[in-house]
Design an enzyme around this catalytic site. Structure first.
Site, PDB file in Angstrom:
ATOM      1  N   ASN A 420       0.834  -1.209  -0.042  1.00 46.22           N
ATOM      2  CA  ASN A 420       0.060   0.076   0.029  1.00 46.22           C
ATOM      3  C   ASN A 420       0.881   1.304   0.043  1.00 46.22           C
ATOM      4  OD1 ASN A 420      -2.680   1.513   0.654  1.00 46.22           O
ATOM      5  ND2 ASN A 420      -1.294   2.238   2.072  1.00 46.22           N
ATOM      6  N   GLU A 421       0.634   1.968  -1.109  1.00 45.04           N
ATOM      7  CA  GLU A 421       1.233   3.509  -1.050  1.00 45.04           C
ATOM      8  C   GLU A 421       2.821   3.524  -0.719  1.00 45.04           C
ATOM      9  OE1 GLU A 421      -0.819   6.195   1.253  1.00 45.04           O
ATOM     10  OE2 GLU A 421      -2.376   6.447  -0.187  1.00 45.04           O
ATOM     11  N   ASN A 469      -5.266   4.626  -4.755  1.00 46.77           N
ATOM     12  CA  ASN A 469      -5.804   5.284  -3.748  1.00 46.77           C
ATOM     13  C   ASN A 469      -5.987   6.791  -4.215  1.00 46.77           C
ATOM     14  OD1 ASN A 469      -5.542   3.157  -2.314  1.00 46.77           O
ATOM     15  ND2 ASN A 469      -3.563   3.775  -1.011  1.00 46.77           N
ATOM     16  N   TYR A 475      -8.262  15.978  -1.331  1.00 46.30           N
ATOM     17  CA  TYR A 475      -6.547  16.447  -1.266  1.00 46.30           C
ATOM     18  C   TYR A 475      -6.245  17.106  -2.613  1.00 46.30           C
ATOM     19  CZ  TYR A 475      -6.211  13.444   2.980  1.00 46.30           C
ATOM     20  OH  TYR A 475      -6.086  13.069   4.184  1.00 46.30           O
ATOM     21  N   TRP A 554     -12.977   4.777   1.508  1.00 44.87           N
ATOM     22  CA  TRP A 554     -12.011   4.856   2.668  1.00 44.87           C
ATOM     23  C   TRP A 554     -12.715   6.021   3.429  1.00 44.87           C
ATOM     24  CZ3 TRP A 554      -8.105   2.316   4.283  1.00 44.87           C
ATOM     25  CH2 TRP A 554      -7.296   2.661   5.279  1.00 44.87           C
ATOM     26  N   LYS A 575     -12.630  10.133   7.814  1.00 45.60           N
ATOM     27  CA  LYS A 575     -13.340   9.903   6.393  1.00 45.60           C
ATOM     28  C   LYS A 575     -14.272   8.654   6.847  1.00 45.60           C
ATOM     29  CE  LYS A 575      -9.306  11.042   3.839  1.00 45.60           C
ATOM     30  NZ  LYS A 575      -8.094  11.473   5.277  1.00 45.60           N
TER      31      LYS A 575
END
Length: 682
Positions: A420-421, A469, A475, A554, A575
């Protein structure tokens, strides 16, 4: 209303095992060791400083959840006395931990018996030769959630709660047994080699162990059950050498199998494995078997049992207010019930393996699962998720093996998540990701791999499927940017299977506004109506693109993140579609419920928490899965409205009176007399 299948018989089963007769041929016993532990931090060296706790437990339920950035990350000691009965001589004793974060050193009678490094997988130690029979024995677990560079995860936008936060079991098993020592797995692995509507071929691989010095001749029986009906059965005579382990394999072919078909029909066979010696049962393990076949197409998305199934998913962290990650069965059950109410048919269990009980609930309720290891990057924060150390690389592979071997038999799990990320800057994880991907396929050739990325690079072209994501409209950018990005990616890389692994926006139920104004994500102002707008627009984009094989909001629930300073309080990522305490469903929850859950009629007015209005003319919005509704303001009808294709009803230029106003909607269908209302003041 949907029925949520629970496992309230769990405790009863344990009690029944405890009450079984202690004959030499009794089945295995599984005794929970959750009560009456003494806890102290390692710096509390004075006698009498310990406090009594019951498991599951974390020492960070207060400090981390209050937004204390430097919450306690160190060593905590858990100790209890365990009476080992004399009649257990000749048996094998194991102590199994379902989850300890993040390093666990285990001692029996103050002698070190083993260490486990990793906070989210189960682990087990045999204590047969390390206890004193007919006496109290000390079990000490030294738990360390301090920062380590050789254990996944290194970083993460969530709390690293310390403690023994899942159940602990004492297993009492015959000398010859179905082994629990293969990475704390059930000892029975069900491999679906071929499945269709007409035919299924399944292999059952059973781990056997003989703890005695002499050879043992045993009989191994495997039955596939549909309720009480035996569908298939196989039996073998096996000679087990002394102090040895071995595997035995059975192959079963089933004509016209009853398939596990998600929400529609989450049917489960049971695989019952019985080990007998001298005609007497000595061990027994039962595992679920949900037969299904599925595929992911780069143009058409996800297919279950030959039928296209849009994955309407959410992500879930394993924590909640007051208790942190020390969740009990009723907490898991409540989460599953809320997901089912909203119409969720897929869940990404981020960013780590979660409780076996929750996977069980997903099996029984037909929810597709993305399960992953905690190979997590920094997101928008400092530090890195990958350090090129041999010990770190070895630890990640061990955690991947644990995930797959412990949870292989859950039919709900359809993809293994690898990372992830991550970022390719500095120590580049690409080659290591390739190694993990190969290992995942070696461990389980039947399931595809996937990952969650937030940038471009070679790391996006390794796993079988990929997801991103995206936070367009939160953002930076606008919700419209998501569609442009998706279409460009699909055009430039038509061969890859694309999903949205995260999308979301923060919202406080206490932050209300008349106008729709985007906020600053890092500010102390997270208006609920922007989250609602964000999800409406993002869902329009996602649902109109069938090549997106899955999407995962999310997050389903607000969750703890001590470093966050935003929203209505520090320490919370807001969130979620449901508040951290699970008491309030936000407006966006009802938007998805109206679109995803067609089985339960619903009508819901939005912005009802905005009780003080500043504008005389308002737009009143409702969500419904019915044919329409009529709006009344202070008893005056503003007419009937028909929902659009996204279950939205709108009445524009609705005039409020100075002072108190009653807003009410009534369903147009007389046979389903639903209504919703609230009061506001101008």
């Amino acid at each position: 209303m949907r029925t949520v299948f629970l496992q309230s018989s769990r405790l009863v089963s344990v009690v029944l095992f405890m009450l079984c007769g202690m004959s030499i041929f009794a089945q295995r016993q599984d005794i929970l060791l959750n009560n009456d532990w003494n806890f102290r931090f390692s710096h509390q060296v004075q006698k009498g400083t310990e406090v009594r706790v019951d498991l599951p437990h974390t020492w960070n339920a207060q400090d981390a959840l209050s937004g204390k950035i430097d919450y306690k990350r160190g060593i905590g000691n858990y100790e209890k006395n365990l009476f080992i009965r004399s009649e257990w001589k000749g048996k094998r004793l194991f102590i199994r931990f379902e989850g300890v974060n993040n390093i666990a050193d285990v001692f029996v009678n103050r002698r070190h018996i083993g260490e486990h490094r990793g906070g989210y997988g189960a682990f087990i130690f045999e204590i047969t030769g390390k206890v004193e029979y007919g006496k109290e024995n000390s079990i000490l677990v030294r738990v360390n959630n301090g920062e380590q560079l050789d254990i996944m995860p290194l970083v993460g936008d969530f709390n690293f709660y310390g403690g023994i936060y899942r159940d602990v079991h004492l297993l009492i098993i015959d000398e010859t047994c179905i082994s629990p020592l293969n990475y704390a797995s059930p000892g029975v692995r069900l491999i679906q080699d071929s499945v269709s509507h007409k035919y299924a071929k399944v292999r059952a691989v059973v781990d056997l162990s003989n703890g005695g010095s002499g050879n043992r001749e045993v009989e191994l029986n495997v039955r596939l059950l549909d309720g009480q009906r035996v569908v298939k059965e196989g039996t073998k005579k096996v000679n087990l050498s002394g102090n040895a382990a071995m595997q035995q394999e059975f192959t079963f072919e089933i004509d016209q199998p009853h398939l596990w078909n998600g929400h529609q029909d989450p049917f489960l066979y049971q695989a019952e494995v019985i080990l007998s010696r001298n005609g007497q049962m000595v061990d027994r393990v039962i595992q679920p078997l949900g037969l299904r076949f599925y595929r992911i197409d780069p143009d058409k998305g996800f297919f279950l049992n030959g039928k296209h199934l849009p994955l309407q998913g959410v992500c879930r962290h394993q924590d909640r207010s007051e208790v942190g990650n020390a969740l009990r069965p009723q907490h898991h059950e409540e989460d599953a019930a809320l997901m089912l109410e909203m119409g969720v048919n897929a869940v990404r269990l981020a960013h780590y393996p979660q409780a076996t009980y929750f996977y069980d609930l997903m099996d029984k309720n037909g929810i597709i699962v993305w399960a992953e290891i905690p190979f997590v990057g920094p997101g928008g924060y400092n530090d890195k998720g990958f350090v090129d150390l041999p010990a770190f690389r070895a630890n990640g592979k061990e955690q991947l093996k644990e995930l797959i071997r412990q949870h292989n038999n859950h039919p709900s799990i359809c993809v293994w998540g690898v990372f992830n990320e991550l970022t390719e800057l500095g120590d580049n994880p690409v080659e290591y990701i390739k190694e993990l991907n190969v290992l995942a396929h070696q461990e389980d050739p039947t399931r595809p791999t996937t990952s969650a990325s937030n940038q471009m690079g070679d790391l996006n072209f390794i796993t079988d499927a990929i997801a991103w994501n995206r936070y367009d409209g939160w953002y930076g950018g606008t919700p419209a940017d998501l569609g442009k990005w998706l279409d460009r990616m699909h055009k430039e890389h038509p061969e890859i299977c694309i999903a949205i692994s995260e999308y979301g926006a923060g919202a406080s139920i206490y932050h209300q506004q008349d106008s729709l104004v985007k906020t600053v994500p890092t500010s102390w102002w997270h208006p609920e109506n922007w989250q609602t707008y964000y999800h409406i627009e993002n869902w329009k984009t996602i649902s109109s693109r069938p090549y997106v094989w899955g999407s995962f909001v999310w997050n389903m629930f607000d969750f703890g993140a001590a470093h966050r300073t935003e929203g209505d309080r520090p320490g919370i990522n807001d969130k979620g579609l449901v508040t951290f305490d699970r008491k309030v469903r936000k407006d966006a929850f009802y938007f998805y419920k109206a679109n995803w859950n067609r089985e339960e009629p619903m009508l819901y007015l939005t912005s009802k928490r905005n009780t003080v209005r500043t504008q005389r003319l308002q737009t009143i919005t409702a969500f419904t899965n019915l044919s329409g509704a009529e709006l009344f303001v202070n008893g005056k009808s503003y007419g009937k409205a028909i929902p659009d294709s996204y279950a939205i009803l709108e009445w524009k230029n609705v005039e409020l009176e100075p002072g108190e106003n009653e807003i009410k909607v009534v369903s147009a269908n007389k046979k389903l007399p639903l209504s919703d209302s609230f009061h506001c003041r101008l």
